[in-house]
Design a protein around this motif. Sequence first.
Motif, PDB file in Angstrom:
ATOM      1  N   GLN B 130      41.006  50.806  47.830  1.00 13.34           N
ATOM      2  CA  GLN B 130      41.630  52.486  48.642  1.00 13.34           C
ATOM      3  C   GLN B 130      40.518  52.852  48.941  1.00 13.34           C
ATOM      4  O   GLN B 130      40.267  54.347  50.322  1.00 13.34           O
ATOM      5  CB  GLN B 130      42.277  53.312  47.621  1.00 13.34           C
ATOM      6  N   ARG B 131      39.616  52.469  48.358  1.00 15.61           N
ATOM      7  CA  ARG B 131      37.346  53.651  49.132  1.00 15.61           C
ATOM      8  C   ARG B 131      36.783  52.890  49.556  1.00 15.61           C
ATOM      9  O   ARG B 131      36.179  53.829  50.562  1.00 15.61           O
ATOM     10  CB  ARG B 131      37.074  54.394  47.539  1.00 15.61           C
ATOM     11  N   ASP B 132      37.738  51.596  50.229  1.00 11.47           N
ATOM     12  CA  ASP B 132      37.282  51.055  51.017  1.00 11.47           C
ATOM     13  C   ASP B 132      35.683  50.188  51.143  1.00 11.47           C
ATOM     14  O   ASP B 132      34.694  49.604  51.716  1.00 11.47           O
ATOM     15  CB  ASP B 132      36.666  51.699  52.975  1.00 11.47           C
ATOM     16  N   GLU B 133      35.225  50.719  49.759  1.00 18.98           N
ATOM     17  CA  GLU B 133      35.049  49.538  49.077  1.00 18.98           C
ATOM     18  C   GLU B 133      34.664  47.637  48.868  1.00 18.98           C
ATOM     19  O   GLU B 133      35.662  47.983  48.194  1.00 18.98           O
ATOM     20  CB  GLU B 133      33.987  49.882  47.898  1.00 18.98           C
ATOM     21  N   VAL B 134      33.868  46.994  49.500  1.00 16.91           N
ATOM     22  CA  VAL B 134      34.378  45.796  48.967  1.00 16.91           C
ATOM     23  C   VAL B 134      33.744  45.342  47.315  1.00 16.91           C
ATOM     24  O   VAL B 134      33.400  45.315  47.256  1.00 16.91           O
ATOM     25  CB  VAL B 134      33.219  44.447  50.162  1.00 16.91           C
ATOM     26  N   VAL B 135      35.112  44.614  47.525  1.00 11.70           N
ATOM     27  CA  VAL B 135      35.255  44.415  45.359  1.00 11.70           C
ATOM     28  C   VAL B 135      34.703  42.789  45.247  1.00 11.70           C
ATOM     29  O   VAL B 135      34.297  42.919  44.267  1.00 11.70           O
ATOM     30  CB  VAL B 135      36.710  44.590  45.001  1.00 11.70           C
ATOM     31  N   GLN B 136      35.659  41.782  46.232  1.00  9.11           N
ATOM     32  CA  GLN B 136      35.067  40.232  46.517  1.00  9.11           C
ATOM     33  C   GLN B 136      35.003  39.909  48.461  1.00  9.11           C
ATOM     34  O   GLN B 136      36.023  40.574  49.341  1.00  9.11           O
ATOM     35  CB  GLN B 136      36.484  40.038  45.727  1.00  9.11           C
TER      36      GLN B 136
END
Lengths: 140, 148
Positions: B130-136
């Motif tokens: 939801q913070r536009d961080e790439v998690v995968q």
Amino acid sequence: VTTVTRSYFEDVVVENVEETPAMTLTEGHVSIYHGLTRELPPDAALVPDLLPLCFTTGLGWRVPKPPLAVLAFMGIDWQVLRQLRVGDTIHSRSRITTKRPMRDGGVVVEEREIIDQRGEVVQRGRFTYLVAKRAKENPV
Amino acid sequence: MAELRRYFDDIQLGEEYDSPGRTVTETDIVIFAGLSGDYNVLHTDAEFMKQSIFGERIAHGLLGLAIQAGLFARATQAYATLAFVGLRWKFKGPIKIGDTIRLRAKVVAKKETGKPDRGLVTVQRTVLNQRDEVVQEGETDLIVERRA
């Protein structure tokens, strides 16, 4: 007081082969997986390809040993060689091929295969983890 | 009747898809632990995880991978997929309870195979929170049927 013994980067033995017990893939597994992921199958008798991969870690836990102190799962390279069907029985075979120390912990690369009831490798690939080093104040 | 599946010929290089979001819940993690048999403390011991770098339980990496496969199915009309053959994947950051993830996917390669009735499609996939961080993120290789 008893504490859970964990194994650390220093304990990892390269080239050691581990074989897990086996499990039969059932409609129940596929059904729960579909509910969880909403990945719909083209055919109800087929097992979604990522599901056996998800089972390999749990199969590994069934081999009695102190759990590895994994800090993070870094990556996976995976090949699917053959489609599995409900009723097939799989187990996993793994071997650590590389360990590379870092300042905080170390990188461990493990090759893993999924083998069916006919002894054929149906999926295989490589898992990469970041594993903790043994803390100096906690030698065992 | 309208054709529901998209064939190798229909899929364009560079096509992009954005999936709906999905909030990953404690229940998802509990069900995945039960299904997979992976009860690692990272996913199941809230007290232990308070002391960890994450500060709380995190979702299994493979749960995130499985959820994005379902999100892909919701992001585009189904491909006429014959087989899923390969995956190159990186786990870049944790998925925590309550995080909402979504998939951004792009067709990055289309290749002939030895057989005339099918082709190889490579899809680049990015899972964002939801913070536009790439998690995968990674790539998947699919064998897709051609139109007869």
